[in-house]
Design a protein around this motif. Structure first.
Motif, PDB file in Angstrom:
ATOM      1  N   UNK A   1      -8.363  38.839 -62.192  1.00  0.00           N
ATOM      2  CA  UNK A   1      -8.216  38.781 -63.595  1.00  0.00           C
ATOM      3  C   UNK A   1      -9.235  37.285 -64.385  1.00  0.00           C
ATOM      4  N   UNK A   2     -10.334  37.064 -64.976  1.00  0.00           N
ATOM      5  CA  UNK A   2     -10.746  34.948 -65.661  1.00  0.00           C
ATOM      6  C   UNK A   2     -11.052  35.526 -66.776  1.00  0.00           C
ATOM      7  N   UNK A   3     -11.236  34.118 -67.732  1.00  0.00           N
ATOM      8  CA  UNK A   3     -11.575  34.211 -68.998  1.00  0.00           C
ATOM      9  C   UNK A   3     -12.292  33.306 -69.329  1.00  0.00           C
ATOM     10  N   UNK A   4     -13.810  34.006 -70.574  1.00  0.00           N
ATOM     11  CA  UNK A   4     -14.731  33.759 -70.178  1.00  0.00           C
ATOM     12  C   UNK A   4     -14.104  32.970 -71.930  1.00  0.00           C
ATOM     13  N   UNK A   6     -12.213  33.002 -75.452  1.00  0.00           N
ATOM     14  CA  UNK A   6     -11.219  34.242 -75.615  1.00  0.00           C
ATOM     15  C   UNK A   6     -11.314  35.688 -74.849  1.00  0.00           C
ATOM     16  N   UNK A   7     -11.888  35.913 -73.951  1.00  0.00           N
ATOM     17  CA  UNK A   7     -12.313  36.854 -73.506  1.00  0.00           C
ATOM     18  C   UNK A   7     -12.357  36.940 -72.394  1.00  0.00           C
ATOM     19  N   UNK A   8     -11.257  38.449 -72.317  1.00  0.00           N
ATOM     20  CA  UNK A   8     -10.330  38.371 -70.882  1.00  0.00           C
ATOM     21  C   UNK A   8     -11.509  39.484 -69.954  1.00  0.00           C
ATOM     22  N   UNK A   9     -11.756  39.050 -68.783  1.00  0.00           N
ATOM     23  CA  UNK A   9     -12.630  39.398 -68.014  1.00  0.00           C
ATOM     24  C   UNK A   9     -11.778  40.422 -66.800  1.00  0.00           C
ATOM     25  N   UNK A  10     -11.554  41.560 -66.611  1.00  0.00           N
ATOM     26  CA  UNK A  10     -11.022  41.880 -65.121  1.00  0.00           C
ATOM     27  C   UNK A  10      -9.665  42.363 -65.343  1.00  0.00           C
ATOM     28  N   UNK A  11      -8.341  42.756 -64.528  1.00  0.00           N
ATOM     29  CA  UNK A  11      -7.527  43.703 -64.581  1.00  0.00           C
ATOM     30  C   UNK A  11      -7.476  44.451 -65.436  1.00  0.00           C
ATOM     31  N   UNK A  12      -6.198  44.394 -66.646  1.00  0.00           N
ATOM     32  CA  UNK A  12      -6.384  45.489 -67.907  1.00  0.00           C
ATOM     33  C   UNK A  12      -7.209  45.225 -69.171  1.00  0.00           C
ATOM     34  N   UNK A  13      -8.159  44.995 -68.714  1.00  0.00           N
ATOM     35  CA  UNK A  13      -8.936  44.380 -69.816  1.00  0.00           C
ATOM     36  C   UNK A  13     -10.341  45.350 -69.820  1.00  0.00           C
ATOM     37  N   UNK A  14     -10.950  45.902 -71.370  1.00  0.00           N
ATOM     38  CA  UNK A  14     -11.807  46.546 -71.349  1.00  0.00           C
ATOM     39  C   UNK A  14     -12.953  45.847 -70.516  1.00  0.00           C
ATOM     40  N   UNK A 162     -11.621  30.923 -59.654  1.00  0.00           N
ATOM     41  CA  UNK A 162     -11.651  31.928 -61.365  1.00  0.00           C
ATOM     42  C   UNK A 162     -12.999  32.327 -60.804  1.00  0.00           C
ATOM     43  N   UNK A 163     -14.105  33.643 -60.326  1.00  0.00           N
ATOM     44  CA  UNK A 163     -15.292  33.916 -59.759  1.00  0.00           C
ATOM     45  C   UNK A 163     -14.760  35.311 -60.233  1.00  0.00           C
ATOM     46  N   UNK A 164     -16.314  35.249 -61.226  1.00  0.00           N
ATOM     47  CA  UNK A 164     -17.269  36.841 -61.245  1.00  0.00           C
ATOM     48  C   UNK A 164     -18.229  37.103 -59.951  1.00  0.00           C
ATOM     49  N   UNK A 165     -18.427  38.334 -60.091  1.00  0.00           N
ATOM     50  CA  UNK A 165     -19.832  38.614 -58.820  1.00  0.00           C
ATOM     51  C   UNK A 165     -20.555  39.519 -59.920  1.00  0.00           C
ATOM     52  N   UNK A 166     -22.500  39.059 -59.250  1.00  0.00           N
ATOM     53  CA  UNK A 166     -23.465  40.215 -59.863  1.00  0.00           C
ATOM     54  C   UNK A 166     -24.490  40.304 -58.143  1.00  0.00           C
ATOM     55  N   UNK A 167     -24.673  41.552 -58.191  1.00  0.00           N
ATOM     56  CA  UNK A 167     -25.558  41.921 -56.766  1.00  0.00           C
ATOM     57  C   UNK A 167     -26.713  42.551 -57.974  1.00  0.00           C
ATOM     58  N   UNK A 168     -27.718  42.154 -58.299  1.00  0.00           N
ATOM     59  CA  UNK A 168     -28.637  42.651 -59.118  1.00  0.00           C
ATOM     60  C   UNK A 168     -29.569  43.024 -58.426  1.00  0.00           C
ATOM     61  N   UNK A 169     -30.621  44.008 -58.587  1.00  0.00           N
ATOM     62  CA  UNK A 169     -32.132  44.017 -57.651  1.00  0.00           C
ATOM     63  C   UNK A 169     -32.725  45.620 -58.818  1.00  0.00           C
ATOM     64  N   UNK A 170     -33.762  45.387 -59.047  1.00  0.00           N
ATOM     65  CA  UNK A 170     -34.297  45.935 -59.546  1.00  0.00           C
ATOM     66  C   UNK A 170     -34.558  47.608 -59.469  1.00  0.00           C
ATOM     67  N   UNK A 181     -19.585  48.480 -51.246  1.00  0.00           N
ATOM     68  CA  UNK A 181     -19.523  47.541 -50.254  1.00  0.00           C
ATOM     69  C   UNK A 181     -18.908  45.979 -50.535  1.00  0.00           C
ATOM     70  N   UNK A 182     -19.078  45.614 -51.813  1.00  0.00           N
ATOM     71  CA  UNK A 182     -18.620  44.519 -52.231  1.00  0.00           C
ATOM     72  C   UNK A 182     -17.839  44.906 -52.843  1.00  0.00           C
ATOM     73  N   UNK A 183     -17.527  45.823 -53.441  1.00  0.00           N
ATOM     74  CA  UNK A 183     -15.871  46.596 -54.161  1.00  0.00           C
ATOM     75  C   UNK A 183     -14.939  46.187 -53.251  1.00  0.00           C
ATOM     76  N   UNK A 184     -15.464  47.072 -51.400  1.00  0.00           N
ATOM     77  CA  UNK A 184     -14.039  47.018 -50.926  1.00  0.00           C
ATOM     78  C   UNK A 184     -13.886  45.505 -49.941  1.00  0.00           C
ATOM     79  N   UNK A 185     -14.618  44.378 -50.106  1.00  0.00           N
ATOM     80  CA  UNK A 185     -14.377  43.538 -49.588  1.00  0.00           C
ATOM     81  C   UNK A 185     -14.122  42.321 -50.961  1.00  0.00           C
ATOM     82  N   UNK A 186     -13.449  42.445 -51.869  1.00  0.00           N
ATOM     83  CA  UNK A 186     -13.034  40.694 -52.702  1.00  0.00           C
ATOM     84  C   UNK A 186     -12.633  41.713 -54.350  1.00  0.00           C
ATOM     85  N   UNK A 187     -11.663  41.331 -54.842  1.00  0.00           N
ATOM     86  CA  UNK A 187     -10.502  41.207 -55.978  1.00  0.00           C
ATOM     87  C   UNK A 187     -11.231  41.005 -57.247  1.00  0.00           C
ATOM     88  N   UNK A 188     -12.129  40.050 -56.871  1.00  0.00           N
ATOM     89  CA  UNK A 188     -12.646  39.439 -57.956  1.00  0.00           C
ATOM     90  C   UNK A 188     -13.533  40.080 -59.037  1.00  0.00           C
TER      91      UNK A 188
END
Length: 348
Positions: A1-4, A6-14, A162-170, A181-188
């Motif tokens: 989980x990280x905080x941006x 006051x906005x929590x991301x990950x964990x039990x957050x929506x 305190x890391x988030x990750x994105x992997x984007x293509x069109x 693949x990434x979700x199996x390798x990290x918990x960020x």
């Protein structure tokens, strides 16, 4: 989980909804105005491009006026990242491998640590490292994941987590495969999106398919729907995706029939007018706009409130039960909005 902010991301957050301004960041007034419009639509985090020193010089002014957390999007120049931290921004979107040598990466990480703000590593299939493109024969999901892990390692070795990750293509399918693949390798926390998805309809469809599949599999902590359109439209599409998956709700759900040869009113126009009139409403309820006074209430009996129109006559109903008749099609919308206001007052 990280905080941006006051906005929590990950964990039990929506699952959080993000967007990005398409204004010139150097234009403070237009940028703040767009941030406010995004916030009113339900956007929880806004990203801004910081292309040069002039843009960096006004970041503090923008931050003071923003009602939501802001992320600075930085490429190549580490000084811009330092300026964003100094201006009080709530997060950085960088790839540490492209902002300079080890000394420059160290400086950005120290600044982020000191300010307790997160860094999003943003991998884009269109700008992968050349050695990975050679190794994998192109921007494959595997190449994207390895690129992301390289950047993660650069932060981790400096004690930054305190890391988030994105992997984007069109490509919808490549994006799905990369996030799996990434979700199996990290918990960020993972920020998901289909980049360069296209114009309103095409982009909404591609985003709904790609993000819908990932979210249904439990992958994704924050999302952006990328459209070649007013970014405010991205927020509505994002919430409709989340609503369809029973993950989040915001504002009324509007259901309407597709029209047929029995339709005797301008139903398409009426449905669009109702949608526009309710755009700023945050209450969660179901509204039906139907084109047949005979079958409409029954077909939409689960709706909290609805309207069905016929030739010079409309009916307003709740849960399938008629509560009012309205003469004159020109009166349908104003009378219906009065009933919705009454309905919401009773609920509140």
């Amino acid at each position: 989980m990280v905080n941006v902010g006051a906005v929590g991301i990950g964990g039990d957050n929506p699952v959080r909804v993000q967007s990005m301004c398409n204004t010139d960041t150097r234009d403070v007034l237009s940028t703040v105005a767009q941030i406010n419009r995004l916030a009113e639509a339900g956007c929880e985090i806004v990203r801004l491009a910081v292309p040069d020193d002039k843009a960096a010089s006004v970041l503090a002014d923008i931050r003071r006026e923003s009602p939501v957390p802001l992320i600075a999007d930085i490429h190549f120049d580490y000084r811009l990242a330092l300026a964003a931290v100094e201006a009080g921004f709530d997060g950085l979107r960088i790839n540490p491998g492209n902002i300079g040598d080890e000394r420059k990466v160290d400086a950005v990480v120290r600044a982020a640590q000191g300010a307790k703000l997160p860094i999003r590593i943003g991998v884009n299939g269109g700008s992968l490292e050349k050695d990975l493109l050679r190794q994998y024969g192109g921007p494959t999901p595997e190449a994207m994941v390895e690129s992301g892990l390289r950047h993660v390692a650069m932060l981790e070795k400096r004690g930054f987590h305190d890391i988030k990750i994105s992997l984007k293509t069109s490509s919808v399918m490549k994006t799905i495969a990369a996030y799996r693949l990434m979700s199996d390798k990290v918990d960020y926390p993972l920020h998901i999106g289909i980049t360069e998805a296209g114009t309103l309809v095409r982009g909404a469809v591609k985003s709904a398919v790609g993000l819908g599949i990932l979210l249904h599999e439990g992958i994704g902590d924050t999302l952006r729907v990328s459209l070649t359109h007013d970014p405010v439209a991205e927020i509505g599409v994002a919430y409709e995706i989340l609503r369809a998956l029973n993950l989040r709700e915001r504002g009324p759900e509007i259901i309407s029939c597709p029209t047929c040869g029995r339709t005797e009113i301008g139903l398409i126009e009426l449905a669009e007018q109702v949608e526009e009139a309710l755009r700023g409403v945050e209450d969660v309820f179901t509204v039906a706009v139907m084109g047949c006074v005979v079958n409409g209430p029954g077909e939409a009996k689960e709706a909290d409130i609805g309207i069905a129109g016929g030739r010079d006559l409309g009916i307003i109903f709740r849960k399938g039960e008629v509560v009012r008749k309205v003469k004159g099609n020109e009166n349908l919308l104003p009378e219906f909005m009065k009933e919705i206001e009454k309905f919401l007052e009773e609920r509140r």
